[in-house]
Structure formats: structure tokens, C-alpha cells
Motif scaffolding. Sequence first.
Motif, mmCIF file in Angstrom:
data_model
loop_
_atom_site.group_PDB
_atom_site.id
_atom_site.type_symbol
_atom_site.label_atom_id
_atom_site.label_comp_id
_atom_site.label_asym_id
_atom_site.label_seq_id
_atom_site.Cartn_x
_atom_site.Cartn_y
_atom_site.Cartn_z
ATOM 1 N N LEU A 368 0.837 -1.196 0.000
ATOM 2 C CA LEU A 368 0.000 0.000 0.000
ATOM 3 C C LEU A 368 0.877 1.254 0.000
ATOM 4 C CD1 LEU A 368 -3.045 0.639 0.138
ATOM 5 C CD2 LEU A 368 -2.784 0.877 2.607
ATOM 6 N N HIS A 369 0.704 2.093 -1.005
ATOM 7 C CA HIS A 369 1.463 3.333 -1.176
ATOM 8 C C HIS A 369 2.962 3.086 -1.392
ATOM 9 C CE1 HIS A 369 -2.225 5.204 0.031
ATOM 10 N NE2 HIS A 369 -2.124 4.791 1.281
ATOM 11 N N GLU A 370 3.346 1.885 -1.741
ATOM 12 C CA GLU A 370 4.759 1.577 -1.934
ATOM 13 C C GLU A 370 4.982 0.844 -3.252
ATOM 14 O OE1 GLU A 370 6.939 -0.212 1.222
ATOM 15 O OE2 GLU A 370 5.829 0.838 2.793
ATOM 16 N N SER A 371 6.105 1.160 -3.898
ATOM 17 C CA SER A 371 6.512 0.480 -5.121
ATOM 18 C C SER A 371 8.030 0.428 -5.160
ATOM 19 C CB SER A 371 5.989 1.210 -6.372
ATOM 20 O OG SER A 371 4.588 1.114 -6.479
ATOM 21 N N ALA A 372 8.532 -0.410 -6.029
ATOM 22 C CA ALA A 372 9.960 -0.421 -6.341
ATOM 23 C C ALA A 372 10.095 -0.138 -7.821
ATOM 24 C CB ALA A 372 10.590 -1.761 -5.990
ATOM 25 N N VAL A 373 10.955 0.792 -8.163
ATOM 26 C CA VAL A 373 11.152 1.199 -9.548
ATOM 27 C C VAL A 373 12.627 1.060 -9.887
ATOM 28 C CG1 VAL A 373 10.982 3.104 -11.191
ATOM 29 C CG2 VAL A 373 9.229 2.820 -9.425
ATOM 30 N N GLU A 374 12.903 0.282 -10.921
ATOM 31 C CA GLU A 374 14.270 0.168 -11.409
ATOM 32 C C GLU A 374 14.336 0.892 -12.742
ATOM 33 O OE1 GLU A 374 17.327 -3.244 -10.617
ATOM 34 O OE2 GLU A 374 16.189 -3.742 -12.404
ATOM 35 N N ILE A 375 15.000 2.037 -12.770
ATOM 36 C CA ILE A 375 15.013 2.916 -13.929
ATOM 37 C C ILE A 375 16.159 2.540 -14.848
ATOM 38 C CG2 ILE A 375 15.115 5.310 -14.701
ATOM 39 C CD1 ILE A 375 14.185 6.070 -11.840
ATOM 40 N N PHE A 376 15.805 2.193 -16.089
ATOM 41 C CA PHE A 376 16.781 1.791 -17.093
ATOM 42 C C PHE A 376 17.707 0.691 -16.571
ATOM 43 C CE2 PHE A 376 15.878 6.288 -18.260
ATOM 44 C CZ PHE A 376 15.256 6.022 -19.466
ATOM 45 N N ASP A 377 17.165 -0.145 -15.664
ATOM 46 C CA ASP A 377 17.906 -1.260 -15.088
ATOM 47 C C ASP A 377 19.196 -0.818 -14.405
ATOM 48 O OD1 ASP A 377 16.007 -3.103 -15.962
ATOM 49 O OD2 ASP A 377 16.938 -3.235 -17.938
#
Length: 423
Positions: A368-377
Motif C-alpha cells: 500500500l502506497h509503496e513500489s519499487a522502480v528500477e530505472i533503465f535497469d
Amino acid sequence: MRSPLQIHETNDLPIVILGGGFGGLFTALHLRDLHSCPIILIDQSWSFVFKPLLYELLTSEVKLELICPRYDQLLQNSGITFVLGTVQAIDLHQKQVRLNSGLKYSYSHLVVALGSTTSYLGIPGAKEHTRSFRTAYDVFALAQHLRNRLQLAAQTENIEERQAMLTVAIVGAGASGVEIAATLADLLPIWYIPLGGKPEDIRIVILQRGSEILKESTSDRLRETAQLALKARTAPVEVLLESDVKAVHPGAIEFERNGQLERLAAATVIWTTGNATHPVIDSLPIAPENRDKHNRLMVKPTLQLPEFPEVFAAGDCAIDPLNPQPAIAQVAYQQGAAIAHNIKAILSGKAPTPASVNLRGTLMKLGLHESAVEIFDRYEVKGNLGQAIRLATYLELMPTPALNFVKRTGWFTEEVLKQITRV
């Protein structure tokens, strides 16, 4: 805008687009300034479904109208005709599409973006006794079911029966399985505590046939982040690896692990694994050498069918063997732009060009209200800021007029900035 009947009665053969998902809708939107021939978009639903954000619909983090805008709103004043209907058959030789309603549409160019269907892998009871998570209807049906189970659990004195009602089994540890598990592990306690329940009694279990989660779908770093996130939820998530589901019964699921047949009592079983090609795709007269092992259509780098160059295919139902891409939203929307570009080129007497797809990274909902983002690996952002970036990135994927529609709703200021303020 001419009606579908008027278009059918003229000699102007339209461009027909089958499927209003990311590939089909964005092909249509990128063709909206084409005035040389009519454009018809056909889908079996009235509304587009922004599938990556269905988790936010379940948690009420984002409003329904933002996740599922109607096609007539998205295509307003675009010159594109929307037809509500289910595709029954495609005659590639006669260049004609037939719908279940009996309507028929001839075409000059065809875009096939019908997506995939769920495969239950021949497991007894899986289709009848599991829940999917692909549409807004699935979301609301799941929410109602879960709330009912929680309320029954709060009123049940039998410990075994109560535990079964509070157990959710999720089949598959791909991105969808991990995301729905993390979401429910934070959400269900919020629903259960006001009923007098204890959040630690809720049990979320992922059953994965393989030896690891998120296999081949993300980096080792993001996989480790996901594993830690599952353990840190309000109701910790159990992951049972090398667990081969054998059958699903009302209220229970059977699986084999370590050579032993086990049974898990669970009032809710969610199916997130197994994709199959659309039945219409299966029926097309395409040579076996132009299909992959999953029966998807092999396309040229230009996204055209080798045997029928007037036909383009995108999304889950197609694969370029020279440049295979994952079946995710950011790929499909770029393919839609590429198909539109190539159709315009062909109509102008120019040669089509290979589609260029640039993956921006991996976006994963982890609570909830949290994510993980890997930008351009390369760079990883987690937590509330990761969620804000994830929402903003999906917003950016939507081209005009879809983007204008979202901006008018105030999604960016109301939802994305609200996430940032939590950081």
C-alpha cells in the motif's frame, strides 16, 4: 464522424484495429490525424483497462474513471469509430473481420491486438474455483468476496474454519502474483481490524512451481527487494517454492512439494499464471513456422505478418523473433506508435521501418502506497517515492487525447503529488 454502417457501405476500406488494450488503443490514437481512410477500433468492452494500476483500484488509491476511461471519451473528436463487439473470426484471404453479432468489416489494413487469455494448464478445478485479476470487474468481485470472508471469519468460532476464511492462496510468483500478494498483505488487515480481527491471523501464501520468484522477469536486485518487501508487509507473505499445483477445490488447493502431496485450506485462490493465445489467433491460417512455441504470431521487425503484410500484430499475441520483448504495457504502447507510423508510411508510398522499443525499467507495486522502480535497469527507487515515480511514469505513457483526458481529471496533482508528500 461516420457510423460503422456508413463506413461499411462505402468503397473506402477502413483500417480495422482489433482490441482496445495498450497496443490497439495507442495505434488508433496515433492514427487520429490520418484523414485518407476511416479507422475502426473494435473491443468487447466499453472501457479501456489500465491494467498495471488495477492494484490501486483495489486499494482505492486511484479512482475508477482513471483506470477505466470509456473509449468514447478517449476517442472523442478523434474521427475514430469505436465498435463494441466480440471478434468471431478473421478471414485473412478475403480481408474481412466477422463479429459475434453478425457484423462484418472489410479492411485495407488490419491491426491484431487481441491480447491473451488465461490458461489453467489443465489443472482440475482451476478455472471453476479460482479468481483472476485482469479487469475492473475482477477487482470489484475479488474485493466483495474478500470482505465477505473477513466478516464471516470475525463471526466464526471454529478455529480451522476461521483460518481457512483468512487464507488467500496465490498461484504464480511472477510480477502479478507478487504485486497482488503485497497489496493484499497490507490491505486485508485494514479491512479486518475494524471487525475486531487480528491482522496476524491473515495468511497470504504464494505457490510457485519454480525455484524462485520473478524468474526471468526482473533483475537480481529487484528480486531481492521484492523478497524483503513481502516479509515486511502488515501480514507477512509466505512463499512456497517448487510447489506444483495439482487441483483446486472449493475452499482448498492441492499441490505437490518435496515429493509429498499437500492440501492448503483457503477460501480464496487467485490465479496469476498461465497465458494462452486468443482463440481467434489460434484459428488463423498461419504456417507453423510463423508461430512460436506458445502459438503466438511471429512478426517481422516492422510488426507485419510475413504472409500477410497488410496485417500488423502487437502485444501479447505477437512476437518478433529477432527482437523479443516482454508482454508489458510499455512495450505494447510503443508498438502501437510504431504500427501507426508504418501504416502512414505505406499509405504515403514509403517503406515501413523496424519498430524501436526502449524499455524504461521495471515498475512493481510492493504494498500500500509503496513500489519499487528500477530505472533503465540501473537505479532503484523504493517506498513512497517509488510509488510516486511509478504513477507518474504510467501517466506519461498515455498519449494525447488519453493524456489530455487524464490531465483533465487532475490525476497528476491529486494522486501523484499526494504520493510524493508521503515521502
